[in-house]
Design a protein around this motif. Structure first.
Motif, PDB file in Angstrom:
ATOM      1  N   GLN A 120      14.638   8.998 -28.589  1.00  0.00           N
ATOM      2  CA  GLN A 120      12.884   8.881 -28.734  1.00  0.00           C
ATOM      3  C   GLN A 120      12.426   7.947 -29.719  1.00  0.00           C
ATOM      4  OE1 GLN A 120      11.710  12.899 -28.700  1.00  0.00           O
ATOM      5  NE2 GLN A 120      11.899  13.119 -26.485  1.00  0.00           N
ATOM      6  N   ARG A 121      13.177   8.144 -30.906  1.00  0.00           N
ATOM      7  CA  ARG A 121      12.410   7.174 -32.038  1.00  0.00           C
ATOM      8  C   ARG A 121      13.020   5.636 -31.806  1.00  0.00           C
ATOM      9  NH1 ARG A 121       8.748   8.125 -35.318  1.00  0.00           N
ATOM     10  NH2 ARG A 121       9.591  10.190 -35.772  1.00  0.00           N
ATOM     11  N   GLU A 122      14.049   5.384 -31.190  1.00  0.00           N
ATOM     12  CA  GLU A 122      14.319   4.011 -30.687  1.00  0.00           C
ATOM     13  C   GLU A 122      13.394   3.551 -29.798  1.00  0.00           C
ATOM     14  OE1 GLU A 122      16.407   0.253 -31.100  1.00  0.00           O
ATOM     15  OE2 GLU A 122      16.636   2.403 -32.424  1.00  0.00           O
ATOM     16  N   TRP A 123      12.851   4.453 -28.813  1.00  0.00           N
ATOM     17  CA  TRP A 123      12.228   3.941 -27.904  1.00  0.00           C
ATOM     18  C   TRP A 123      10.634   3.798 -28.516  1.00  0.00           C
ATOM     19  CZ3 TRP A 123       7.532   6.661 -26.669  1.00  0.00           C
ATOM     20  CH2 TRP A 123       6.883   6.068 -25.387  1.00  0.00           C
ATOM     21  N   GLN A 124      10.354   4.544 -29.403  1.00  0.00           N
ATOM     22  CA  GLN A 124       9.010   4.133 -29.995  1.00  0.00           C
ATOM     23  C   GLN A 124       8.904   2.984 -30.881  1.00  0.00           C
ATOM     24  OE1 GLN A 124       7.934   6.693 -33.321  1.00  0.00           O
ATOM     25  NE2 GLN A 124       5.609   6.764 -32.657  1.00  0.00           N
ATOM     26  N   ALA A 148       4.305  -5.431 -13.414  1.00  0.00           N
ATOM     27  CA  ALA A 148       3.638  -4.019 -13.177  1.00  0.00           C
ATOM     28  C   ALA A 148       4.224  -3.620 -11.743  1.00  0.00           C
ATOM     29  CB  ALA A 148       2.124  -4.042 -13.041  1.00  0.00           C
ATOM     30  N   PHE A 149       4.527  -2.071 -11.923  1.00  0.00           N
ATOM     31  CA  PHE A 149       5.170  -1.258 -10.826  1.00  0.00           C
ATOM     32  C   PHE A 149       6.600  -1.779 -10.559  1.00  0.00           C
ATOM     33  CE2 PHE A 149       0.735  -0.145  -8.838  1.00  0.00           C
ATOM     34  CZ  PHE A 149       0.853   1.090  -9.193  1.00  0.00           C
ATOM     35  N   LYS A 150       7.152  -2.732 -11.513  1.00  0.00           N
ATOM     36  CA  LYS A 150       8.454  -3.074 -11.138  1.00  0.00           C
ATOM     37  C   LYS A 150       9.247  -2.470 -12.203  1.00  0.00           C
ATOM     38  CE  LYS A 150       8.087  -7.404 -10.881  1.00  0.00           C
ATOM     39  NZ  LYS A 150       8.703  -8.876 -10.977  1.00  0.00           N
ATOM     40  N   SER A 151       8.610  -1.753 -13.361  1.00  0.00           N
ATOM     41  CA  SER A 151       9.501  -1.366 -14.565  1.00  0.00           C
ATOM     42  C   SER A 151       8.927   0.065 -14.629  1.00  0.00           C
ATOM     43  CB  SER A 151       9.162  -2.154 -15.740  1.00  0.00           C
ATOM     44  OG  SER A 151       7.673  -2.159 -16.065  1.00  0.00           O
ATOM     45  N   ALA A 152       9.695   0.829 -15.327  1.00  0.00           N
ATOM     46  CA  ALA A 152       9.268   2.176 -15.616  1.00  0.00           C
ATOM     47  C   ALA A 152       7.959   2.388 -16.341  1.00  0.00           C
ATOM     48  CB  ALA A 152      10.552   2.913 -16.124  1.00  0.00           C
ATOM     49  N   SER A 153       7.530   3.552 -16.249  1.00  0.00           N
ATOM     50  CA  SER A 153       6.216   3.721 -16.948  1.00  0.00           C
ATOM     51  C   SER A 153       6.605   3.876 -18.536  1.00  0.00           C
ATOM     52  CB  SER A 153       5.547   5.097 -16.534  1.00  0.00           C
ATOM     53  OG  SER A 153       4.524   5.400 -17.330  1.00  0.00           O
ATOM     54  N   THR A 154       5.883   3.318 -19.121  1.00  0.00           N
ATOM     55  CA  THR A 154       5.993   3.451 -20.868  1.00  0.00           C
ATOM     56  C   THR A 154       5.321   4.712 -21.565  1.00  0.00           C
ATOM     57  OG1 THR A 154       3.794   2.670 -21.068  1.00  0.00           O
ATOM     58  CG2 THR A 154       5.553   0.891 -20.775  1.00  0.00           C
TER      59      THR A 154
END
Length: 346
Positions: A120-124, A148-154
């Motif tokens: 999670q820290r790496e994601w942040q 937009a809508f092609k990648s996952a939610s942030t």
């Protein structure tokens, strides 16, 4: 009659042919001409490939107009983690007249650990890196709109509070000794939730250095209509100014500790449309490339050939003068001898 008319038509078409035709026997081939032709065809191939890549690409067009929508309500999507227990935290939404329009019932509380795992820290960190690059290179926002809508939610699934304008306030319900307003904003957006869009406060983390700490976010929300080849959505962009300070009444720093998000709607609305180069424009540009290279290389070849001919002519002229002077010198040497011989004879 039909055959005659066809022949007449063909003859008429042939007579209208305005392109000059040079017989093959009149064409002189050379190594320089072949090299120039090879370079020209190579350049045409490279520029054609580049032009085709430009034709496949799209760009975003921004249009601005006055927002005339006064009846709809604004949806708030927020995912925030506060370093306190859920039973010690309260939240509300107030309008401009400081009237409560939404209480904590509009939020869903989840017990989580404030400290992040290594993943999670790496994601942040990755999200914060993207945020810093977006501030330096604004053209990256177009790439985000296209994806937009092609990648996952942030962020995590949204929590919604419907209200048009006001501010959100998160405060503690315990004594100030237990206050800890260290928080992390995983996601904050307005309007329709569009997965893949990165908002300015996504990934923001603030660590409180004092129990009585005030965090303020002043937000200006701009209604945005997003029209791409993939989606069509009514979302909102926003800009934010951050401020934080410790509350100390003895030192003259007055206020209420907590996390405040004060937002206001802009009177302008932005329409973002994804556009593509028309096919006819691509053909015109392609013809311009091919014709331009042919004309340019032809002129350069003619100029180069002219310069080479001038230099060669000068060398030939110099050699001719040298040979003539040498021959004249030999002739002059014989002339005095002839005169002397005639004089002595006489």
């Amino acid at each position: 009659m039909r055959r005659l008319s066809r022949k007449k038509t063909l003859n008429l078409v042939k007579e209208l042919d305005a392109f000059p035709k040079v017989p093959v026997s009149y064409v002189e081939t050379s190594a320089i001409g072949g090299t120039v032709s090879l370079i020209a065809f190579t350049m045409m191939a490279l520029l054609t490939i580049m032009e085709f890549s430009v034709y496949q690409d799209t760009w975003m067009k921004y249009e601005y107009e006055v927002d005339k929508d006064f009846s709809s309500k604004l949806r708030i999507n927020i995912d925030i983690t506060v370093a306190m227990k859920c039973q010690y935290v309260g939240a509300d939404v107030l309008d401009l007249a400081e009237t409560m329009v939404a209480a904590a019932d509009g939020l869903v509380y989840e017990s989580v650990i404030f400290d992040l795992s290594p993943q999670q820290r790496e994601w942040q960190r990755m999200l914060q890196t993207i945020q810093s690059r977006l501030q330096e290179e604004h053209s990256l926002q177009d790439v985000i709109f296209k994806s937009a809508f092609k990648s996952a939610s942030t962020a995590l699934p949204p929590r919604a509070i419907p209200h048009p304008r006001g501010h959100a306030h998160l405060a503690a319900l315990v004594s100030h000794e237990s206050y800890n307003f260290s928080h992390r904003i995983d996601h904050l957006s307005f309007g329709e939730l569009v997965p893949g869009i990165i908002n300015p406060l996504d990934g923001t983390e603030k660590i409180s250095t004092d129990h009585n700490q005030m965090f303020q976010y002043f937000i200006t929300v701009v209604p945005t209509k997003l029209n791409t080849y993939k989606i069509s959505a009514d979302t909102h962009q926003f800009s934010v100014t951050e401020r934080e300070r410790a509350i100390n009444h003895a030192a003259g720093s007055h206020g209420v500790s907590g996390i405040f998000m004060k937002y206001d709607l802009s009177s302008l609305m932005v329409t973002v449309t994804e556009e593509h180069m028309p096919f006819w424009q691509f053909l015109v540009r392609l013809c311009g490339i091919i014709g331009g290279i042919f004309s340019t290389t032809g002129m350069l070849h003619g100029i180069g050939k002219f310069i080479v001919e001038i230099i060669c002519c000068r060398f030939r002229l110099g050699a001719y003068k040298l040979v003539t002077s040498v021959q004249d010198g030999h002739t002059n040497n014989h002339l005095p001898l002839t005169k002397n011989s005639i004089h002595s004879t006489s």
